[in-house]
Design an enzyme around this catalytic site. Structure first.
Site, PDB file in Angstrom:
ATOM      1  N   LYS A   1       0.842  -1.212   0.000  1.00 45.55           N
ATOM      2  CA  LYS A   1       0.000   0.000   0.000  1.00 45.55           C
ATOM      3  C   LYS A   1       0.870   1.252   0.000  1.00 45.55           C
ATOM      4  CE  LYS A   1      -3.240   2.602   2.978  1.00 45.55           C
ATOM      5  NZ  LYS A   1      -4.075   2.586   4.200  1.00 45.55           N
TER       6      LYS A   1
ATOM      7  N   ASP B   1      -2.465  10.092   4.134  1.00 43.70           N
ATOM      8  CA  ASP B   1      -3.871   9.730   4.301  1.00 43.70           C
ATOM      9  C   ASP B   1      -4.555  10.701   5.261  1.00 43.70           C
ATOM     10  OD1 ASP B   1      -6.329   8.551   4.530  1.00 43.70           O
ATOM     11  OD2 ASP B   1      -5.627   6.787   5.650  1.00 43.70           O
TER      12      ASP B   1
ATOM     13  N   LYS C   1      -9.883  12.637   9.058  1.00 43.65           N
ATOM     14  CA  LYS C   1      -9.366  12.168  10.342  1.00 43.65           C
ATOM     15  C   LYS C   1      -9.256  13.323  11.318  1.00 43.65           C
ATOM     16  CE  LYS C   1      -6.371   8.447   8.552  1.00 43.65           C
ATOM     17  NZ  LYS C   1      -7.031   7.327   9.260  1.00 43.65           N
TER      18      LYS C   1
ATOM     19  N   ASP D   1       1.706   6.057   5.769  1.00 41.00           N
ATOM     20  CA  ASP D   1       0.698   5.171   5.184  1.00 41.00           C
ATOM     21  C   ASP D   1       1.171   4.536   3.867  1.00 41.00           C
ATOM     22  OD1 ASP D   1      -1.705   3.940   5.709  1.00 41.00           O
ATOM     23  OD2 ASP D   1      -2.918   5.447   4.666  1.00 41.00           O
TER      24      ASP D   1
ATOM     25  N   ASP E   1     -12.169   7.184   4.302  1.00 40.78           N
ATOM     26  CA  ASP E   1     -10.933   6.873   5.029  1.00 40.78           C
ATOM     27  C   ASP E   1     -10.562   5.391   4.898  1.00 40.78           C
ATOM     28  OD1 ASP E   1      -8.716   7.361   6.525  1.00 40.78           O
ATOM     29  OD2 ASP E   1      -9.769   7.548   8.453  1.00 40.78           O
TER      30      ASP E   1
ATOM     31  N   GLU F   1      -9.533   3.854   2.371  1.00 36.32           N
ATOM     32  CA  GLU F   1      -9.040   4.027   1.014  1.00 36.32           C
ATOM     33  C   GLU F   1      -8.007   2.968   0.614  1.00 36.32           C
ATOM     34  OE1 GLU F   1      -7.666   5.388   3.554  1.00 36.32           O
ATOM     35  OE2 GLU F   1      -5.557   5.010   3.131  1.00 36.32           O
TER      36      GLU F   1
ATOM     37  N   ARG G   1      -7.870  -0.220   1.048  1.00 34.12           N
ATOM     38  CA  ARG G   1      -8.447  -1.416   0.439  1.00 34.12           C
ATOM     39  C   ARG G   1      -8.915  -1.155  -0.985  1.00 34.12           C
ATOM     40  NH1 ARG G   1     -12.652  -1.938   5.271  1.00 34.12           N
ATOM     41  NH2 ARG G   1     -10.885  -0.863   6.253  1.00 34.12           N
TER      42      ARG G   1
HETATM   43  N1  BES Z   1      -4.199   4.292   7.093  1.00 38.23           N
HETATM   44  C1  BES Z   1      -5.345   4.027   7.885  1.00 38.23           C
HETATM   45  C2  BES Z   1      -5.104   2.962   8.951  1.00 38.23           C
HETATM   46  C3  BES Z   1      -4.154   3.329  10.082  1.00 38.23           C
HETATM   47  C4  BES Z   1      -4.660   3.904  11.238  1.00 38.23           C
HETATM   48  C5  BES Z   1      -2.834   3.003  10.028  1.00 38.23           C
HETATM   49  C6  BES Z   1      -3.818   4.201  12.287  1.00 38.23           C
HETATM   50  C7  BES Z   1      -1.983   3.288  11.079  1.00 38.23           C
HETATM   51  C8  BES Z   1      -2.482   3.877  12.214  1.00 38.23           C
HETATM   52  C9  BES Z   1      -6.480   3.518   7.006  1.00 38.23           C
HETATM   53  O1  BES Z   1      -6.534   4.049   5.734  1.00 38.23           O
HETATM   54  C10 BES Z   1      -7.764   3.893   7.697  1.00 38.23           C
HETATM   55  O2  BES Z   1      -7.992   5.064   7.828  1.00 38.23           O
HETATM   56  N2  BES Z   1      -8.544   2.908   8.118  1.00 38.23           N
HETATM   57  C11 BES Z   1      -9.769   3.159   8.783  1.00 38.23           C
HETATM   58  C12 BES Z   1     -10.788   2.186   8.264  1.00 38.23           C
HETATM   59  C13 BES Z   1     -12.200   2.476   8.727  1.00 38.23           C
HETATM   60  C14 BES Z   1     -12.670   3.801   8.165  1.00 38.23           C
HETATM   61  C15 BES Z   1     -13.094   1.358   8.279  1.00 38.23           C
HETATM   62  C16 BES Z   1      -9.549   2.972  10.272  1.00 38.23           C
HETATM   63  O3  BES Z   1      -8.779   2.099  10.665  1.00 38.23           O
HETATM   64  O4  BES Z   1     -10.101   3.747  11.042  1.00 38.23           O
HETATM   65 ZN    ZN Z   2      -4.746   4.675   4.937  1.00 33.98          ZN
HETATM   66 MN    MN Z   3      -7.590   5.894   5.708  1.00 36.37          MN
END
Ligand code: BES
Ligand code: ZN
Ligand code: MN
Length: 503
Positions: A272, A277, A284, A295, A354, A356, A358
């Site tokens: 990825k 992000d 966020k 990220d 968020d 994104e 996937r």
């Molecule tokens: N890049 C983030 C995941 C992340 C969070 C990595 C904290 C490292 C530390 C990812 O893109 C994300 O935002 N995931 C969301 C998914 C949710 C919206 C279903 C998450 O984990 O909150």
């Molecule tokens: Zn992300």
């Molecule tokens: Mn995200």
């Protein structure tokens, strides 16, 4: 860092810092053999008083007296019990020595591998040297690229030289080979760390593509980079939707190392590459949002692993794939509720912008079908839920092939980059069922890591393992061979897996 292997008596090797590994349950004589009598007496006193018991990563610094000692400082490094020796302990010991070298501003360090150590635990001479060199090189790392002036007015002292000292010539060849591989692996992992630590305004998708270009040029790999136009022609609706809100051009980077001979199916590594992000319209919170420059850690490890695989000249077909973009907000950004068409043809309802990672991985995992892969591993900082589940001690693994998961778990254990499997019960899949499209991109908070894994699985048709490295790719730098920021995880795991497959 220049690494050499030398057969030399430890007390007579000229160095500002001599590191000596010591077991907790072995007589200390071996550690002090070769040192001058004064230093040996100092060490013996520290041991007798219980100040130094040689438990893991405990250290003792001693100073040979008299002006004629070629050794300026002696650092004893505790190794714990002899039978418990693992490569990871040596990696940590190497990191400990490198950190101490930094404290005393030594540019060179010598590390003794005594014969008694090379026969301990289940570690052979080649593995021991490899892990040790990795530990020293990784532990010496600092990220100062973005600083215009050194802190405290002190010019930074970089560790430029490591001498691995072996007694006699019996093990020298194996130690030399291990040191060579360790140096290559550490350099690759440091590339991954640099890419992670570089800020989002520098490490853009274009920057990652330029990095791939250097790797391809240096190692004769085929490089394909798709930009916006090509991604449109290819139908990469997930990657393009995430990139919609950004001025930076998204890229799909494909590096092909083809040395497996006719008729072999390639191993594919996917990472990825979200270079920042923000969350997009589902923005966020501001606190710690700067960490989202990390990220792209999966992408960094993928490029780094490809560099190491090229340098090692691995006899296998290995393909590294990086979908990369920013996830930002603008009037053109994708919105919650939008439905997009993925590369595979499945439609996706975006309920949370968020989620994104996937979306871009789904397209990449669909794209790699053309290579008819033997197996695919992807690594992604995919879910915050993963940090809640496993903390910072292991990456989460999910997949469609139990044997492959076990293979990756074993490879991770061998190199000190742990993974732990999460269950993929069918019932979890229900959470990403959509009323408006074939699938939706978030299953809500329960089991967030697993539902993300299930989402990816919907785009996969070959043996596959997904690693969620959200808790392991960056951090406080707790281990002796780490520093605050990017860890380079899972670079070593990727390369170890490929090496094991290549035989
Ligand atoms: N890049 C983030 C995941 C992340 C969070 C990595 C904290 C490292 C530390 C990812 O893109 C994300 O935002 N995931 C969301 C998914 C949710 C919206 C279903 C998450 O984990 O909150
Ligand atoms: Zn992300
Ligand atoms: Mn995200």
């Amino acid at each position: 860092m220049n690494v050499s292997v030398q057969s030399a008596a430890s007390g007579r090797f000229a160095t500002p810092l001599l590191a000596v590994p010591v077991f907790a349950d072995a007589p200390g004589d071996e550690a002090v053999a070769g040192l001058d009598a004064g230093t040996a007496a100092q060490i013996a006193a520290a041991r007798a008083r219980g100040d130094f018991t040689a438990k893991e990563n405990q250290t003792l610094l001693a100073y040979p007296a008299g002006g004629d000692s070629p050794v300026e400082r002696v650092l004893l490094v505790g190794m714990g019990k002899r039978d418990d020796l693992t490569p990871e302990r040596l990696r940590r010991a190497g990191g400990t020595a490198a950190k101490q070298a930094g404290k005393v501003r030594a540019e060179r360090v010598a590390f003794v591998l005594p014969a008694g150590l090379l026969a301990a635990g289940k570690v052979d001479a080649r593995q021991a040297a490899q892990a040790l060199v990795e530990g020293v090189a990784l532990g010496a790392y600092t990220f100062t690229e973005m600083k215009s002036r050194p802190e405290n007015g002190d010019a930074p002292v970089a560790l430029s030289d490591l001498a691995v000292l072996v007694e006699g010539d019996d093990s020298a060849a194996a130690v030399r080979e291990g040191a060579r591989v360790g140096e290559i692996l550490a350099r690759a992992e440091l590339l991954a760390r640099d890419l992670g630590n570089l800020p989002g305004n520098v490490a853009t998708p274009t920057y990652l593509a330029q990095t791939a270009e250097k790797i391809a040029g240096a190692h004769g790999m085929k490089l394909t980079v798709l930009g916006r136009k090509e991604l449109e022609a290819e139908g990469m609706g997930g990657l393009l939707a995430v990139a919609q809100g950004s001025e930076q051009e998204p890229k799909l980077i494909v590096l092909e190392h083809r040395h497996g001979g006719k008729g072999t199916k390639p191993l594919v590594i996917v990472g990825k590459g979200v270079t920042f992000d923000s969350g997009g319209i589902s923005i966020k919170p501001a606190a710690n949002m700067e960490e989202m420059k990390f990220d792209m850690s999966g992408a960094g490890a993928t490029l780094a692993a490809m560099q190491a695989i090229g340098e090692l000249g691995v006899k296998a077909d290995v393909i590294g794939v990086v979908p990369t973009t920013e996830n930002l907000l603008s009037g053109a950004a994708m919105k919650p509720g939008d439905v997009l068409r993925s590369h595979l043809g499945k439609t996706i309802e975006v309920v949370n912008t968020d989620a994104e990672g996937r979306l871009i991985l789904a397209d990449a995992l669909s794209y790699v079908r053309r290579f008819d892969p033997a197996a695919v591993i992807d690594a992604a900082t995919l879910t915050g839920a993963c940090v809640i589940a496993l903390g910072h001690q292991a990456s989460a693994a999910m997949g469609n092939d139990e044997a492959l998961i076990e293979e990756i778990r074993a490879a991770g254990d061998r190199v000190g980059q742990r993974i732990w499997p999460l269950p993929m019960y069918d019932e979890y899949r229900e959470q990403i069922r959509s009323d408006y499209a074939d699938i939706k991109n978030s299953g809500g908070r329960p089991a967030g890591t697993i539902t993300a894994g299930w989402f990816l699985r919907e785009f996969v048709s070959y043996p596959w393992v997904h690693l969620d490295v959200a808790g392991t790719a960056y951090g406080e730098g707790k281990l002796p061979y780490q520093t605050r920021g990017s860890t380079g995880v899972p670079t070593r795991l990727f390369v170890e897996w490929v090496l094991a497959r290549a035989g």
